[in-house]
Design a protein around this motif. Sequence first.
Motif, PDB file in Angstrom:
ATOM      1  N   THR A 252      50.181  38.466  41.836  1.00 20.78           N
ATOM      2  CA  THR A 252      50.024  38.367  40.356  1.00 20.78           C
ATOM      3  C   THR A 252      48.337  38.495  40.461  1.00 20.78           C
ATOM      4  OG1 THR A 252      51.538  36.721  39.968  1.00 20.78           O
ATOM      5  CG2 THR A 252      49.634  36.764  38.700  1.00 20.78           C
TER       6      THR A 252
ATOM      7  N   VAL B 154      46.575  34.883  33.633  1.00 18.87           N
ATOM      8  CA  VAL B 154      47.300  36.055  34.325  1.00 18.87           C
ATOM      9  C   VAL B 154      47.123  37.481  33.602  1.00 18.87           C
ATOM     10  CG1 VAL B 154      49.656  37.195  35.093  1.00 18.87           C
ATOM     11  CG2 VAL B 154      49.196  34.472  35.265  1.00 18.87           C
TER      12      VAL B 154
ATOM     13  N   VAL C  58      44.866  37.679  38.407  1.00 16.43           N
ATOM     14  CA  VAL C  58      44.238  36.452  37.357  1.00 16.43           C
ATOM     15  C   VAL C  58      42.684  36.945  37.252  1.00 16.43           C
ATOM     16  CG1 VAL C  58      45.983  34.919  37.926  1.00 16.43           C
ATOM     17  CG2 VAL C  58      44.009  34.707  39.093  1.00 16.43           C
TER      18      VAL C  58
ATOM     19  N   VAL D 151      48.746  30.032  41.507  1.00 15.89           N
ATOM     20  CA  VAL D 151      48.873  31.342  41.154  1.00 15.89           C
ATOM     21  C   VAL D 151      49.983  32.091  42.062  1.00 15.89           C
ATOM     22  CG1 VAL D 151      47.733  33.721  40.980  1.00 15.89           C
ATOM     23  CG2 VAL D 151      46.341  31.887  40.714  1.00 15.89           C
TER      24      VAL D 151
END
Length: 204
Positions: A193, A202, A195, A189
């Motif tokens: 970001t 994402v 997720v 990842v």
Amino acid sequence: MSKNLVVLGAGGLARQIVGVVEDIEDINLLGLTGEPDDQSLRNGTPLLGGDEVLKSLDAAYVIGVANLLVRRKLEEYASAVGREPATVVHPTARIEKRVSIGPGGVVMPAAQVQEAVELGCHVLVDANVLVCHEAVVGPHVTISPRAVVGARSRIGAGTTIGMGAIVLPDVTVGEEAVIGAGAVVTKDVPGQTTVAGVPARVLR
């Protein structure tokens, strides 16, 4: 000899840490700092005033605030006034061999930290978390209840792992990422970001 401790913060996380500290015999909790809410006023733990009171107390500290920016500012302030972070581990947590827990780390009840794990400074390992062998967790990471951090995984500084999320073995999560509750992270990842999902994808 008991050591004095102050929890920086007066909200829900701070009160949760108070419960952990009360189960540890060699810590003398002086109280909470910061702006109390209604629950803080009913909790019964002494409210010491604003965070600046720390400089007048002979005490170590842990951070009881979830917001990452606030946590970092509190760390900077405490360091500037010469106060050292404590490490708080609940007696029911299982800490295996060759585990390192950085200053300011908090490990909640029934957490399990397996062999050769590295936890950075001011990491929060919440209740019933499993951190598997040889994982490396950066500073100011929050691992929420019942989450699993897989073996040999790498979790970047400032990341939040949501309740019940699973990071599979050998996965790298970048700095200041957010892993949604219940997500299953099967691949690396990027930093900053968010997720979520199974498998995790994402969002932004």
